[in-house]
Scaffold this active site. Structure first.
Site, PDB file in Angstrom:
ATOM      1  N   GLN A  64      -4.404  -4.989   7.141  1.00 19.83           N
ATOM      2  CA  GLN A  64      -5.353  -6.006   6.671  1.00 19.83           C
ATOM      3  C   GLN A  64      -5.141  -7.338   7.389  1.00 19.83           C
ATOM      4  OE1 GLN A  64      -7.773  -5.280   4.589  1.00 19.83           O
ATOM      5  NE2 GLN A  64      -7.071  -3.278   3.901  1.00 19.83           N
TER       6      GLN A  64
ATOM      7  N   ASP B 135       3.133  -4.171   7.945  1.00 19.31           N
ATOM      8  CA  ASP B 135       1.924  -3.366   7.797  1.00 19.31           C
ATOM      9  C   ASP B 135       0.758  -4.320   8.022  1.00 19.31           C
ATOM     10  OD1 ASP B 135      -0.422  -2.350   6.793  1.00 19.31           O
ATOM     11  OD2 ASP B 135       0.465  -1.490   4.994  1.00 19.31           O
TER      12      ASP B 135
ATOM     13  N   CYS C 143      -4.699   2.428  -3.673  1.00 18.74           N
ATOM     14  CA  CYS C 143      -3.443   2.927  -3.088  1.00 18.74           C
ATOM     15  C   CYS C 143      -2.295   1.967  -3.354  1.00 18.74           C
ATOM     16  CB  CYS C 143      -3.575   3.206  -1.589  1.00 18.74           C
ATOM     17  SG  CYS C 143      -4.711   4.529  -1.232  1.00 18.74           S
TER      18      CYS C 143
ATOM     19  N   LYS D 156     -10.291  -0.751  10.362  1.00 18.67           N
ATOM     20  CA  LYS D 156     -10.397  -1.955   9.520  1.00 18.67           C
ATOM     21  C   LYS D 156     -10.903  -3.137  10.354  1.00 18.67           C
ATOM     22  CE  LYS D 156      -7.494  -0.180   6.218  1.00 18.67           C
ATOM     23  NZ  LYS D 156      -7.969   0.345   4.937  1.00 18.67           N
TER      24      LYS D 156
ATOM     25  N   HIS E 149       0.878  -1.178   0.000  1.00 18.29           N
ATOM     26  CA  HIS E 149       0.000   0.000   0.000  1.00 18.29           C
ATOM     27  C   HIS E 149       0.918   1.231   0.000  1.00 18.29           C
ATOM     28  CE1 HIS E 149      -2.814   2.928   1.792  1.00 18.29           C
ATOM     29  NE2 HIS E 149      -3.783   2.103   1.468  1.00 18.29           N
TER      30      HIS E 149
HETATM   31  N1  PMP Z   1      -1.865  -0.589   4.560  1.00 21.51           N
HETATM   32  C1  PMP Z   1      -2.842  -1.312   4.021  1.00 21.51           C
HETATM   33  C2  PMP Z   1      -2.517  -2.703   3.536  1.00 21.51           C
HETATM   34  C3  PMP Z   1      -4.127  -0.809   3.935  1.00 21.51           C
HETATM   35  O1  PMP Z   1      -5.103  -1.553   3.405  1.00 21.51           O
HETATM   36  C4  PMP Z   1      -4.391   0.493   4.412  1.00 21.51           C
HETATM   37  C5  PMP Z   1      -5.762   1.107   4.300  1.00 21.51           C
HETATM   38  N2  PMP Z   1      -6.359   0.980   3.052  1.00 21.51           N
HETATM   39  C6  PMP Z   1      -3.343   1.211   4.967  1.00 21.51           C
HETATM   40  C7  PMP Z   1      -2.093   0.637   5.035  1.00 21.51           C
HETATM   41  C8  PMP Z   1      -3.539   2.582   5.514  1.00 21.51           C
HETATM   42  O2  PMP Z   1      -4.334   2.532   6.640  1.00 21.51           O
HETATM   43  P1  PMP Z   1      -4.934   3.863   7.285  1.00 21.51           P
HETATM   44  O3  PMP Z   1      -5.576   4.608   6.151  1.00 21.51           O
HETATM   45  O4  PMP Z   1      -5.925   3.352   8.261  1.00 21.51           O
HETATM   46  O5  PMP Z   1      -3.803   4.589   7.894  1.00 21.51           O
END
Ligand code: PMP
Length: 413
Positions: A208, A205, A371, A231, A128
């Site tokens: 998920q 990270d 993203c 999430k 991401h």
């Molecule tokens: N890493 C991953 C794999 C994600 O799916 C997301 C959210 N789409 C993020 C990071 C970022 O998370 P946040 O927007 O809650 O900071």
């Protein structure tokens, strides 16, 4: 009973989530965007409401009852979430706004303090932007270099390539637990072992990961684990960074302000003990309380039941969606290697049109690059449509999705 014989009972689980009980454009809502943000269970909504109704006050240093209660709830929430990820102690858990802020915290503190010209940070094609851009920023400022592990045609990490990239210059491996775009479950334990063999640190990270799997940072052996409350059923604007205590002790603070200091002079200050050193300003206390309630809610369903439910959805979804003419599914074919995230292209229909047509049927899916622009380029598509499930989704909903896609094909054929 939400769980019967280790299987989630869909009607009961769904009743825990009030937002699911609504009609959209005249149809019952089918919410298939939990990878972007999950819906909230009553347990979380009640915890947040209770906090604001009874205990609301600023935390730490308050000498009156409400402030004492607020502080107690805030620190008790830290204990719950620390246990939830398998931390050795609550002090290893730093509250953040979410995964993005947790990763930026590590990049701007550990990264700045430890990375030098010629050092290498290994990322992957699945990351991401939150687990890529902070490393780009720190690399640009320190002279460190980014290296990237590619994927195979099914969207699995090429561990053979990881071995080639790892070396004495590798300082950090930054890898997602589960891909938000493809649902690939990465072999984090194995990656950590290989990274440790060259003395590199590992940041996971876990945005998920935490909603789907029991997270045990000690068993994973990583150094940093980042997660987002929203999430996993908690409010937006709360998340956490777990890091081993000795790393947190060594890392300099990043944001300055109240809460994070011990003593302040005009020209310099000394820092509060970890984790408070990293928590400048008034924290999101209700968010923390809500995140603890979300962790306890997930635990009350049980990871075995969640995993069984998810596996059933993955198997059903892969089979049902594969039967839709002109649909190309991305991600691993083996249901054991993925979560219930279905990313696909529908021949002749732009992903945004797919999402708009489904929305008219009350079906919420996401279309875009998720993203993960480098990954989209690697797949050779500008965007995908993504349907992502959590504990409340059912195979009936996946049927409705497939029927909606078949209708979309007919419109554009
Ligand atoms: N890493 C991953 C794999 C994600 O799916 C997301 C959210 N789409 C993020 C990071 C970022 O998370 P946040 O927007 O809650 O900071």
């Amino acid at each position: 009973m939400a769980v019967v014989q280790n299987v989630l009972e869909p009607a009961t689980v769904r009743a825990h989530f009030p937002a699911l009980d609504q009609r959209v454009h005249g149809h019952p809502l089918i919410y298939l965007d939990s990878a972007a943000t999950a819906q909230r269970p009553n347990a979380v909504l009640d915890a947040v409401r209770d906090f604001y109704e009874r205990d609301n006050a600023n935390v730490h240093r308050g000498l009156y009852e409400l402030s004492r209660r607020a502080t107690e709830s805030f620190e008790a929430a830290r204990e719950v979430v620390a246990r939830f990820v398998g931390a050795a102690e609550p002090a290893e858990l730093v509250w953040t706004r979410g995964t993005t802020e947790a990763i930026n915290l590590v990049a701007l503190t550990w990264g700045w303090a430890n990375l030098r010209e010629g050092d290498e940070i290994v990322v992957t094609m699945l990351e991401h932007h939150s687990n890529l851009v902070p490393w780009q920023l720190v690399a640009q400022r320190t002279g460190a270099k980014l290296r990237r592990v590619d994927i195979d045609d099914e969207g699995r990490l090429r561990l053979d390539q990881l071995d080639e990239l790892l070396g004495e210059r590798t300082r950090l491996v930054a890898v997602g637990h589960v891909s938000n775009a493809l649902g690939t479950i990465n072999p984090v334990r194995e990656i950590v072992e290989r990274a440790k063999a060259v003395g590199a640190k590992v940041l996971v990270d876990g945005a998920q990961g935490a909603p789907h799997h029991k997270v045990d940072v000690q068993a994973l052996g990583c150094d940093f684990y980042a997660l987002s409350g929203h999430k996993m059923g908690a409010p937006m604007g709360i998340g956490a960074l777990w890091a081993r205590r000795e790393l947190l002790e060594e890392m300099p603070p990043w944001q300055g302000g109240g809460e994070m200091i011990e003593t302040v002079e005009l020209e310099h200050s000394t820092w509060a003990a970890v984790p408070h050193k990293f928590e400048a300003g008034t924290p999101n206390v209700a968010g923390a309380v809500g995140m603890a309630a979300a962790a306890e809610y997930i635990e009350s369903l049980g990871y075995d039941a969640i995993a069984a439910h998810e596996r059933a959805l993955v198997r059903y979804g892969l089979e049902r969606l594969s039967a839709v003419e002109g649909l190309r599914l991305f991600g691993p074919e083996d249901p054991e290697e993925r979560t219930a995230v279905f990313s696909f292209a529908l021949e002749g229909v732009h992903p945004h049109d797919v999402a708009t047509i489904l929305d008219a049927e009350g079906i919420a899916v996401r279309a875009g690059h998720h993203c993960t622009q480098p990954l989209m380029r690697r797949l050779g598509v500008p965007a995908t449509t993504r349907a992502s499930c959590w504990v409340y989704n059912t195979t009936d909903e996946l049927d409705r999705l497939a029927e909606g896609l078949e209708a979309a094909r007919r419109i554009f054929a």
